[in-house]
Design a protein around this motif. Structure first.
Motif, PDB file in Angstrom:
ATOM      1  N   ASP A 105      42.047  84.435  84.057  1.00 32.99           N
ATOM      2  CA  ASP A 105      43.187  83.743  84.667  1.00 32.99           C
ATOM      3  C   ASP A 105      44.452  84.588  84.553  1.00 32.99           C
ATOM      4  OD1 ASP A 105      41.512  81.622  85.079  1.00 32.99           O
ATOM      5  OD2 ASP A 105      42.640  80.171  83.882  1.00 32.99           O
ATOM      6  N   LEU A 106      44.675  85.149  83.376  1.00 27.97           N
ATOM      7  CA  LEU A 106      45.908  85.930  83.156  1.00 27.97           C
ATOM      8  C   LEU A 106      45.959  87.124  84.100  1.00 27.97           C
ATOM      9  CD1 LEU A 106      45.935  85.743  79.255  1.00 27.97           C
ATOM     10  CD2 LEU A 106      47.672  84.751  80.783  1.00 27.97           C
ATOM     11  N   GLU A 107      44.800  87.744  84.300  1.00 26.74           N
ATOM     12  CA  GLU A 107      44.771  88.890  85.218  1.00 26.74           C
ATOM     13  C   GLU A 107      45.049  88.433  86.652  1.00 26.74           C
ATOM     14  OE1 GLU A 107      41.079  90.823  84.145  1.00 26.74           O
ATOM     15  OE2 GLU A 107      42.100  92.048  82.636  1.00 26.74           O
ATOM     16  N   SER A 108      44.549  87.243  87.022  1.00 20.49           N
ATOM     17  CA  SER A 108      44.867  86.707  88.353  1.00 20.49           C
ATOM     18  C   SER A 108      46.362  86.439  88.496  1.00 20.49           C
ATOM     19  CB  SER A 108      44.146  85.379  88.628  1.00 20.49           C
ATOM     20  OG  SER A 108      42.795  85.515  88.390  1.00 20.49           O
ATOM     21  N   LEU A 109      47.000  86.132  87.365  1.00 19.07           N
ATOM     22  CA  LEU A 109      48.456  85.899  87.396  1.00 19.07           C
ATOM     23  C   LEU A 109      49.241  87.217  87.340  1.00 19.07           C
ATOM     24  CD1 LEU A 109      48.675  82.894  84.887  1.00 19.07           C
ATOM     25  CD2 LEU A 109      49.277  82.811  87.309  1.00 19.07           C
ATOM     26  N   GLY A 110      48.504  88.318  87.301  1.00 22.05           N
ATOM     27  CA  GLY A 110      49.174  89.623  87.326  1.00 22.05           C
ATOM     28  C   GLY A 110      49.494  90.197  85.964  1.00 22.05           C
ATOM     29  N   LEU A 111      48.926  89.595  84.924  1.00 23.23           N
ATOM     30  CA  LEU A 111      49.202  90.112  83.574  1.00 23.23           C
ATOM     31  C   LEU A 111      48.071  91.030  83.120  1.00 23.23           C
ATOM     32  CD1 LEU A 111      50.520  86.756  82.223  1.00 23.23           C
ATOM     33  CD2 LEU A 111      51.863  88.851  82.322  1.00 23.23           C
ATOM     34  N   GLY A 112      48.431  92.045  82.375  1.00 27.83           N
ATOM     35  CA  GLY A 112      47.430  92.992  81.880  1.00 27.83           C
ATOM     36  C   GLY A 112      47.413  93.018  80.368  1.00 27.83           C
ATOM     37  N   GLY A 113      46.473  93.799  79.844  1.00 28.21           N
ATOM     38  CA  GLY A 113      46.435  93.962  78.381  1.00 28.21           C
ATOM     39  C   GLY A 113      45.193  93.385  77.736  1.00 28.21           C
ATOM     40  N   ARG A 114      44.174  93.075  78.554  1.00 28.04           N
ATOM     41  CA  ARG A 114      42.926  92.539  77.982  1.00 28.04           C
ATOM     42  C   ARG A 114      42.372  93.565  76.979  1.00 28.04           C
ATOM     43  NH1 ARG A 114      38.072  89.406  80.360  1.00 28.04           N
ATOM     44  NH2 ARG A 114      39.264  89.133  82.255  1.00 28.04           N
ATOM     45  N   PRO A 115      42.134  93.137  75.745  1.00 23.97           N
ATOM     46  CA  PRO A 115      41.644  94.098  74.757  1.00 23.97           C
ATOM     47  C   PRO A 115      40.154  94.382  74.948  1.00 23.97           C
ATOM     48  CG  PRO A 115      41.818  91.922  73.779  1.00 23.97           C
ATOM     49  CD  PRO A 115      42.279  91.789  75.203  1.00 23.97           C
ATOM     50  N   SER A 116      39.692  95.519  74.420  1.00 22.65           N
ATOM     51  CA  SER A 116      38.282  95.857  74.605  1.00 22.65           C
ATOM     52  C   SER A 116      37.390  95.033  73.681  1.00 22.65           C
ATOM     53  CB  SER A 116      38.052  97.346  74.367  1.00 22.65           C
ATOM     54  OG  SER A 116      38.577  97.695  73.110  1.00 22.65           O
ATOM     55  N   ARG A 117      37.965  94.507  72.596  1.00 26.15           N
ATOM     56  CA  ARG A 117      37.144  93.601  71.774  1.00 26.15           C
ATOM     57  C   ARG A 117      38.037  92.496  71.217  1.00 26.15           C
ATOM     58  NH1 ARG A 117      35.952  95.251  65.802  1.00 26.15           N
ATOM     59  NH2 ARG A 117      38.038  95.861  65.211  1.00 26.15           N
ATOM     60  N   PHE A 118      37.369  91.398  70.873  1.00 26.32           N
ATOM     61  CA  PHE A 118      38.088  90.219  70.382  1.00 26.32           C
ATOM     62  C   PHE A 118      37.450  89.808  69.059  1.00 26.32           C
ATOM     63  CE2 PHE A 118      38.219  85.376  70.655  1.00 26.32           C
ATOM     64  CZ  PHE A 118      39.513  85.279  70.144  1.00 26.32           C
ATOM     65  N   VAL A 119      38.239  89.835  68.016  1.00 29.28           N
ATOM     66  CA  VAL A 119      37.772  89.405  66.696  1.00 29.28           C
ATOM     67  C   VAL A 119      38.621  88.191  66.304  1.00 29.28           C
ATOM     68  CG1 VAL A 119      37.459  90.063  64.271  1.00 29.28           C
ATOM     69  CG2 VAL A 119      37.279  91.805  66.060  1.00 29.28           C
ATOM     70  N   PRO A 120      38.081  86.978  66.509  1.00 35.78           N
ATOM     71  CA  PRO A 120      38.889  85.809  66.150  1.00 35.78           C
ATOM     72  C   PRO A 120      39.237  85.850  64.660  1.00 35.78           C
ATOM     73  CG  PRO A 120      36.891  85.150  67.348  1.00 35.78           C
ATOM     74  CD  PRO A 120      36.742  86.589  67.003  1.00 35.78           C
ATOM     75  N   HIS A 121      40.518  85.718  64.346  1.00 39.43           N
ATOM     76  CA  HIS A 121      40.949  85.807  62.942  1.00 39.43           C
ATOM     77  C   HIS A 121      42.297  85.128  62.781  1.00 39.43           C
ATOM     78  CE1 HIS A 121      43.189  89.035  64.865  1.00 39.43           C
ATOM     79  NE2 HIS A 121      44.093  88.856  63.912  1.00 39.43           N
ATOM     80  N   VAL A 122      42.580  84.751  61.548  1.00 44.80           N
ATOM     81  CA  VAL A 122      43.901  84.233  61.203  1.00 44.80           C
ATOM     82  C   VAL A 122      44.512  85.221  60.226  1.00 44.80           C
ATOM     83  CG1 VAL A 122      45.208  82.283  60.267  1.00 44.80           C
ATOM     84  CG2 VAL A 122      42.956  81.896  61.287  1.00 44.80           C
ATOM     85  N   THR A 123      45.578  85.884  60.633  1.00 40.84           N
ATOM     86  CA  THR A 123      46.235  86.840  59.736  1.00 40.84           C
ATOM     87  C   THR A 123      46.910  86.074  58.594  1.00 40.84           C
ATOM     88  OG1 THR A 123      46.587  88.430  61.488  1.00 40.84           O
ATOM     89  CG2 THR A 123      48.048  88.600  59.592  1.00 40.84           C
ATOM     90  N   LEU A 124      46.580  86.478  57.369  1.00 41.68           N
ATOM     91  CA  LEU A 124      47.168  85.823  56.186  1.00 41.68           C
ATOM     92  C   LEU A 124      48.185  86.733  55.499  1.00 41.68           C
ATOM     93  CD1 LEU A 124      43.877  84.379  54.614  1.00 41.68           C
ATOM     94  CD2 LEU A 124      45.499  83.187  56.091  1.00 41.68           C
ATOM     95  N   LEU A 125      47.906  88.031  55.505  1.00 43.79           N
ATOM     96  CA  LEU A 125      48.793  89.020  54.859  1.00 43.79           C
ATOM     97  C   LEU A 125      49.021  90.177  55.796  1.00 43.79           C
ATOM     98  CD1 LEU A 125      47.199  89.787  51.368  1.00 43.79           C
ATOM     99  CD2 LEU A 125      49.074  88.187  51.842  1.00 43.79           C
ATOM    100  N   ARG A 126      50.219  90.710  55.762  1.00 41.31           N
ATOM    101  CA  ARG A 126      50.507  91.979  56.433  1.00 41.31           C
ATOM    102  C   ARG A 126      50.916  92.990  55.380  1.00 41.31           C
ATOM    103  NH1 ARG A 126      50.811  90.429  61.718  1.00 41.31           N
ATOM    104  NH2 ARG A 126      51.456  88.259  62.018  1.00 41.31           N
ATOM    105  N   ARG A 127      50.727  94.226  55.687  1.00 41.11           N
ATOM    106  CA  ARG A 127      51.096  95.332  54.780  1.00 41.11           C
ATOM    107  C   ARG A 127      50.541  95.131  53.378  1.00 41.11           C
ATOM    108  NH1 ARG A 127      57.413  96.487  55.918  1.00 41.11           N
ATOM    109  NH2 ARG A 127      57.400  96.008  58.118  1.00 41.11           N
ATOM    110  N   ALA A 128      49.303  94.725  53.296  1.00 39.78           N
ATOM    111  CA  ALA A 128      48.662  94.553  51.978  1.00 39.78           C
ATOM    112  C   ALA A 128      48.612  95.911  51.284  1.00 39.78           C
ATOM    113  CB  ALA A 128      47.263  93.988  52.170  1.00 39.78           C
ATOM    114  N   ARG A 129      48.797  95.900  49.981  1.00 41.07           N
ATOM    115  CA  ARG A 129      48.788  97.176  49.237  1.00 41.07           C
ATOM    116  C   ARG A 129      47.382  97.559  48.800  1.00 41.07           C
ATOM    117  NH1 ARG A 129      53.676  95.000  47.176  1.00 41.07           N
ATOM    118  NH2 ARG A 129      52.607  94.256  45.325  1.00 41.07           N
ATOM    119  N   ARG A 130      46.554  96.528  48.535  1.00 45.49           N
ATOM    120  CA  ARG A 130      45.151  96.789  48.149  1.00 45.49           C
ATOM    121  C   ARG A 130      44.270  95.894  49.010  1.00 45.49           C
ATOM    122  NH1 ARG A 130      48.219  95.790  44.010  1.00 45.49           N
ATOM    123  NH2 ARG A 130      47.668  93.602  44.051  1.00 45.49           N
TER     124      ARG A 130
END
Ligand code: 3AM
Length: 169
Positions: A105-130
Motif C-alpha cells: 500500500d505504501l508503495e502505491s502511495l508513492g512511498l519508498g524504503g521497504r527493507p530487505s528483511r523484517f525482524v519484528p522486535h521491541v527495542t528496549l535499550l539503545r547504545r548498550a555497552r555489553r
C-alpha cells in the motif's frame, strides 16, 4: 517530518516490557527506552513531506487488519547500534504478512524504503555497552494487537520521542 508505522502495546504489556527494559539496562548498560515509547515498528517511512501526511492518514484510517497475538519469547540484539530487544525466536507469520501488505500500500502511495528483511522486535535499550543476554530471564509474553499507529519521531537530547498522528480503524 519523520514518520513510522507501529503497533503500540496495551498498557499492562507496556509495563511488563518496561520491566524487561529495566532488567536489560542493569545487565547491559545503555539507554533504556521509556515506557511510553515502547512499540513494534512495522514500517519506517523516514522524512515525509507535510503535504503527503493527509493522504497517509486517510489511508491508515481505512486499514483494518484482522489482528493477532504476537508471542514474545526471545531476547535479541542489533550489534552495531547496540540495541537490545524483545521479540520472537521465529518470525510471526501474521506480522510478516501485515508488514508486506502495508509496504504494498505504501508503495502505491508513492512511498519508498521497504527493507530487505523484517525482524519484528521491541527495542528496549539503545547504545548498550555489553550485549550480554545470558544472565537475563526467559521471556514469555503475549501481545494481542489489532490497531496500527502512525507516529512522528522527534530527536531530543536524551533520545527519540514519539507523537501519535493517526490510527487505523
Ligand atoms: O522499532 P525500533 O525502535 O527498532 O530504529 C528506528 C526505530 O526502530 C527505526 O525506525 C523506528 C522509529 O524511529 N529507524 C530509524 N531510522 C531508520 C532508518 N534509516 C530506521 N529504520 C530503518 N531505516
Amino acid at each position: 517530518m519523520r514518520l513510522f508505522l507501529a503497533i503500540e502495546p496495551p498498557p499492562e504489556l507496556r509495563a511488563r516490557l518496561g520491566a524487561l527494559a529495566d532488567l536489560a539496562r542493569a545487565q547491559c548498560g545503555g539507554r533504556r527506552v521509556p515506557d511510553e515509547s515502547l512499540h513494534l515498528t512495522l514500517a519506517f517511512l523516514g522524512e515525509v513531506e507535510t503535504a503527503r501526511v493527509e493522504a497517509l492518514t486517510e489511508w491508515l484510517q481505512g486499514v483494518s487488519p484482522e489482528g493477532g497475538e504476537w508471542r514474545l519469547d526471545s531476547w535479541g540484539t542489533f550489534r552495531r547500534p547496540g540495541i537490545v530487544w524483545a521479540g520472537g525466536k521465529t518470525p510471526d507469520p501474521a506480522l510478516t504478512a501485515l508488514q508486506a501488505r502495508l509496504w504494498d500500500d505504501l508503495e502505491s502511495l508513492g512511498l519508498g524504503g521497504r527493507p530487505s528483511r523484517f525482524v519484528p522486535h521491541v527495542t528496549l535499550l539503545r547504545r548498550a555497552r555489553r550485549l550480554a543476554l545470558d544472565a537475563l530471564p526467559p521471556i514469555a509474553l503475549a501481545w494481542p494487537w489489532r490497531r496500527l499507529t502512525l507516529l512522528r519521531s522527534f530527536t531530543e537530547q536524551d533520545g527519540p520521542r514519539y507523537e501519535a498522528l493517526a490510527r487505523s480503524a
